[in-house]
Design a protein around this motif. Structure first.
Motif, PDB file in Angstrom:
ATOM      1  N   VAL A 143      -0.877   3.200  -9.345  1.00 37.47           N
ATOM      2  CA  VAL A 143      -2.203   3.356  -9.170  1.00 37.47           C
ATOM      3  C   VAL A 143      -2.490   4.794  -9.157  1.00 37.47           C
ATOM      4  O   VAL A 143      -1.619   5.838  -8.905  1.00 37.47           O
ATOM      5  N   SER A 144      -3.429   5.368  -9.771  1.00 37.33           N
ATOM      6  CA  SER A 144      -3.794   6.804 -10.465  1.00 37.33           C
ATOM      7  C   SER A 144      -4.171   7.460  -8.851  1.00 37.33           C
ATOM      8  O   SER A 144      -4.390   6.853  -7.795  1.00 37.33           O
ATOM      9  N   LEU A 145      -4.131   8.618  -9.199  1.00 37.54           N
ATOM     10  CA  LEU A 145      -4.190   9.490  -7.695  1.00 37.54           C
ATOM     11  C   LEU A 145      -5.704   9.604  -7.258  1.00 37.54           C
ATOM     12  O   LEU A 145      -5.783   9.341  -6.093  1.00 37.54           O
ATOM     13  N   PHE A 184      -6.564   7.950  -3.320  1.00 42.56           N
ATOM     14  CA  PHE A 184      -7.517   8.774  -2.430  1.00 42.56           C
ATOM     15  C   PHE A 184      -8.865   7.606  -2.175  1.00 42.56           C
ATOM     16  O   PHE A 184      -9.422   7.870  -0.994  1.00 42.56           O
ATOM     17  N   ARG A 185      -9.320   7.184  -3.066  1.00 38.57           N
ATOM     18  CA  ARG A 185     -10.704   6.203  -2.790  1.00 38.57           C
ATOM     19  C   ARG A 185     -10.176   5.081  -1.828  1.00 38.57           C
ATOM     20  O   ARG A 185     -11.018   4.785  -1.002  1.00 38.57           O
ATOM     21  N   LEU A 186      -9.023   4.727  -2.025  1.00 39.81           N
ATOM     22  CA  LEU A 186      -8.582   3.653  -1.042  1.00 39.81           C
ATOM     23  C   LEU A 186      -8.150   4.251   0.201  1.00 39.81           C
ATOM     24  O   LEU A 186      -8.329   3.566   1.376  1.00 39.81           O
ATOM     25  N   LEU A 187      -7.668   5.473   0.501  1.00 39.10           N
ATOM     26  CA  LEU A 187      -7.386   6.143   1.693  1.00 39.10           C
ATOM     27  C   LEU A 187      -8.798   6.325   2.505  1.00 39.10           C
ATOM     28  O   LEU A 187      -8.772   6.134   3.578  1.00 39.10           O
ATOM     29  N   VAL A 188     -10.017   6.746   1.825  1.00 37.63           N
ATOM     30  CA  VAL A 188     -10.886   6.659   2.372  1.00 37.63           C
ATOM     31  C   VAL A 188     -11.510   5.234   3.340  1.00 37.63           C
ATOM     32  O   VAL A 188     -11.782   5.266   4.218  1.00 37.63           O
ATOM     33  N   PHE A 198       0.883  -1.128   0.006  1.00 43.30           N
ATOM     34  CA  PHE A 198      -0.032   0.019  -0.201  1.00 43.30           C
ATOM     35  C   PHE A 198       0.710   1.137   0.050  1.00 43.30           C
ATOM     36  O   PHE A 198       0.443   2.114  -0.454  1.00 43.30           O
ATOM     37  N   THR A 199       2.097   1.279   0.614  1.00 43.24           N
ATOM     38  CA  THR A 199       2.736   2.412   0.910  1.00 43.24           C
ATOM     39  C   THR A 199       3.369   2.784  -0.419  1.00 43.24           C
ATOM     40  O   THR A 199       4.000   3.689  -0.696  1.00 43.24           O
ATOM     41  N   ALA A 200       3.276   1.866  -1.496  1.00 49.22           N
ATOM     42  CA  ALA A 200       4.140   2.078  -2.738  1.00 49.22           C
ATOM     43  C   ALA A 200       2.974   2.000  -3.917  1.00 49.22           C
ATOM     44  O   ALA A 200       3.550   1.907  -5.274  1.00 49.22           O
ATOM     45  N   LEU A 201       1.646   2.532  -3.683  1.00 50.13           N
ATOM     46  CA  LEU A 201       0.811   2.580  -4.678  1.00 50.13           C
ATOM     47  C   LEU A 201       1.049   3.494  -5.682  1.00 50.13           C
ATOM     48  O   LEU A 201       0.986   3.122  -6.870  1.00 50.13           O
ATOM     49  N   ARG A 202       1.848   4.576  -5.420  1.00 55.42           N
ATOM     50  CA  ARG A 202       2.024   5.485  -6.535  1.00 55.42           C
ATOM     51  C   ARG A 202       3.536   5.619  -7.275  1.00 55.42           C
ATOM     52  O   ARG A 202       3.874   6.221  -7.984  1.00 55.42           O
ATOM     53  N   ILE A 203       4.132   4.352  -6.885  1.00 48.31           N
ATOM     54  CA  ILE A 203       5.366   4.310  -7.573  1.00 48.31           C
ATOM     55  C   ILE A 203       5.424   3.739  -8.845  1.00 48.31           C
ATOM     56  O   ILE A 203       4.553   3.042  -9.252  1.00 48.31           O
ATOM     57  N   PRO A 204       5.942   4.675  -9.752  1.00 45.39           N
ATOM     58  CA  PRO A 204       5.677   4.555 -11.304  1.00 45.39           C
ATOM     59  C   PRO A 204       5.936   3.069 -11.797  1.00 45.39           C
ATOM     60  O   PRO A 204       6.810   2.374 -11.323  1.00 45.39           O
ATOM     61  N   GLN A 252       9.829   1.843  -3.100  1.00 45.36           N
ATOM     62  CA  GLN A 252       9.217   0.491  -3.715  1.00 45.36           C
ATOM     63  C   GLN A 252       9.815  -0.662  -2.982  1.00 45.36           C
ATOM     64  O   GLN A 252       9.078  -1.670  -2.763  1.00 45.36           O
ATOM     65  N   ALA A 253      11.081  -0.612  -2.397  1.00 51.32           N
ATOM     66  CA  ALA A 253      11.653  -1.820  -1.713  1.00 51.32           C
ATOM     67  C   ALA A 253      10.925  -1.879  -0.409  1.00 51.32           C
ATOM     68  O   ALA A 253      11.350  -2.681   0.454  1.00 51.32           O
ATOM     69  N   GLY A 254      10.237  -0.831   0.001  1.00 53.29           N
ATOM     70  CA  GLY A 254       9.662  -0.995   1.425  1.00 53.29           C
ATOM     71  C   GLY A 254       9.664   0.177   2.263  1.00 53.29           C
ATOM     72  O   GLY A 254       9.173  -0.088   3.438  1.00 53.29           O
ATOM     73  N   ALA A 255      10.473   1.172   2.107  1.00 49.94           N
ATOM     74  CA  ALA A 255      10.567   2.382   2.788  1.00 49.94           C
ATOM     75  C   ALA A 255       9.679   3.152   3.107  1.00 49.94           C
ATOM     76  O   ALA A 255       8.864   3.496   2.278  1.00 49.94           O
ATOM     77  N   VAL A 256       9.463   3.492   4.558  1.00 51.05           N
ATOM     78  CA  VAL A 256       8.394   4.508   4.839  1.00 51.05           C
ATOM     79  C   VAL A 256       8.878   5.645   5.158  1.00 51.05           C
ATOM     80  O   VAL A 256      10.087   5.745   5.975  1.00 51.05           O
ATOM     81  N   PHE A 257       8.363   6.993   4.743  1.00 50.15           N
ATOM     82  CA  PHE A 257       8.880   8.221   4.972  1.00 50.15           C
ATOM     83  C   PHE A 257       7.679   8.938   6.209  1.00 50.15           C
ATOM     84  O   PHE A 257       6.766   8.689   6.056  1.00 50.15           O
ATOM     85  N   GLY A 258       8.525   9.594   7.119  1.00 49.66           N
ATOM     86  CA  GLY A 258       7.890  10.452   8.073  1.00 49.66           C
ATOM     87  C   GLY A 258       8.188  11.979   7.490  1.00 49.66           C
ATOM     88  O   GLY A 258       8.996  12.137   6.853  1.00 49.66           O
TER      89      GLY A 258
END
Length: 416
Positions: A64-66, A70-74, A50-56, A118-124
């Motif tokens: 995944v489209s923007l 947002f639909r998934l975020l809801v 899920f955290t890599a949804l928007r990786i090209p 894409q490899a799994g890192a999460v940013f804050g």
């Protein structure tokens, strides 16, 4: 079962994550009651992709489209509203790096950071600071060929759960964005966020004490203040909160239905009765369903406009709709906030005192919605929207005015 009424770009994406959302929702009340930080839930999002949804796609991502994101975020917010806020800065970081992959101006570091995610890192993120003025006092210094970061940040949302933190720091007359690994020596993350809602977002203090950085960790340079305003990201960040509020409305509807269906007594009615057949209860639930629908629909409208902006920028085409996205986001804010606050209050009309049971924690919906609604004061945006309609004054004009004054006072900043 309460389900989104909006079409999905990909039924496969929605169904693939639904099991994750359901599992996160199952633990939401326990986390709330016992203040259990959502490490496991964040890890589920990471492991599921899920955290890599928007990786090209060209970097191995799902692209995944923007709008679908947002639909998934809801849906995620309906499971636990802490989660979208935790990953809000993460998705903004991804979005910023995506926009540096245009054919005309690809930034090599963008590829590196997106591959890392894409490899799994999460940013804050650690941007804001407590103080008497809106300013950056965290410093980046260069000494003996090395860079060092020092400062204290607050509202460091998501950083407790992250592998990397995006930080804004000041060096000479410029502000730098730097990426700091959370395991670096001198980084201290404190869970001292004391809001009465969104309690598990990790929006507390982060300390940086002589944190050594490499050149490649300094990924962007900004003017000394935050201007010029990037209206896309203003709308993007706001729509994250709106999506979370829309998810809260869906969760409030879902749990109200779950509360009402098995009950066999209505207050003020003799003997046994079925609340689900009571016209007053039906009216409350009908109103809740309408409020949830309206909130989600407005979020989807803003998301569609943000999608247009994103595609224009990524194709290297002139961005002609960012201002529209910003206006839509804050118009939607004026409507979604009162709708969701109404929903999270009126749900108590269906159950009397039993609806206030600590076991159900139905109060969390109002508390979380109220805190989210306070992040960007709606009353300020209402005035700005009115000024726009009457006088054509852009939103955030005070920042734009200040930026022009600073640029005139220090001309070299205008070209940064």
């Amino acid at each position: 079962m309460v389900q989104s009424t909006l079409p999905s770009q990909s039924g496969t994406a929605s169904s693939r994550f639904q099991a994750v959302f359901d599992h996160i929702a199952a633990g939401a009340i326990n986390r709330e009651q016992n203040r259990i930080l959502a490490y496991d839930a964040v890890e589920e999002l990471r492991q599921s992709g899920f955290t890599a949804l928007r990786i090209p796609a060209e970097l191995g991502g799902q692209n995944v489209s923007l709008q679908e994101t947002f639909r998934l975020l809801v849906k995620l917010a309906a499971a636990d509203s802490n989660l979208p806020q935790i990953i809000r800065a993460h998705f903004a970081f991804v979005e910023g790096e995506r926009q540096h992959l245009t054919a005309a101006a690809t930034r090599p570091s963008a590829i590196k950071w997106l591959e890392t995610i894409q490899a799994g890192a999460v940013f804050g993120a650690a941007m804001a600071e407590l103080g008497n003025a809106t300013e950056t006092t965290t410093t980046l210094t260069h000494k003996d060929g090395k860079w060092y970061l020092n400062g204290t940040k607050y509202y460091s949302t998501g950083s407790i759960y992250a592998d990397w933190i995006a930080v804004v720091a000041l060096h000479d007359d410029k502000r730098y964005r730097v990426a700091v690994p959370t395991t670096a020596a001198g980084v201290t993350r404190v869970d001292d966020w004391d809001g009465f809602g969104q309690r598990l977002t990790g929006s507390g203090t982060t300390l940086f004490e002589n944190v050594e950085l490499s050149e490649e960790q300094i990924y962007h340079i900004l003017p000394k203040d935050d201007s010029p305003i990037d209206r896309f990201f203003t709308a993007f960040y706001q729509n994250f909160h709106l999506a979370t509020l829309a998810g809260i409305a869906q969760a409030a509807l879902r749990e109200t239905i779950e509360f009402v269906r098995p009950r066999t007594r209505v207050f003020g009615v003799p003997g046994q009765s079925l609340p689900r057949e009571d016209p007053l209860v039906q009216a409350v639930v009908g109103r809740l369903s309408s409020l949830a629908f309206a909130a989600e629909t407005l979020v989807d409208r803003v998301s569609a406009t943000l999608e247009q902006v994103s595609r224009l920028r990524e194709q290297g085409l002139p961005d002609t709709v960012s201002q529209q996205a910003e206006l839509e986001a804050f118009k939607a804010q004026q409507v979604i906030i009162p709708l969701v606050l109404e929903a999270t209050t009126s749900l108590f009309e269906v159950g009397g005192a039993s609806a206030s049971s600590e076991k159900r924690r139905l109060d969390r919906f109002w508390r979380n919605a109220r805190v989210l609604a306070s992040h960007n004061p709606a009353i300020k945006r209402a005035r700005e929207l009115g000024d726009w309609e009457l006088n054509g004054t852009p939103l955030d004009s005070s920042w734009t005015t200040k930026a022009k004054a600073d640029a005139q006072a220090t001309p070299h900043l205008a070209s940064v």
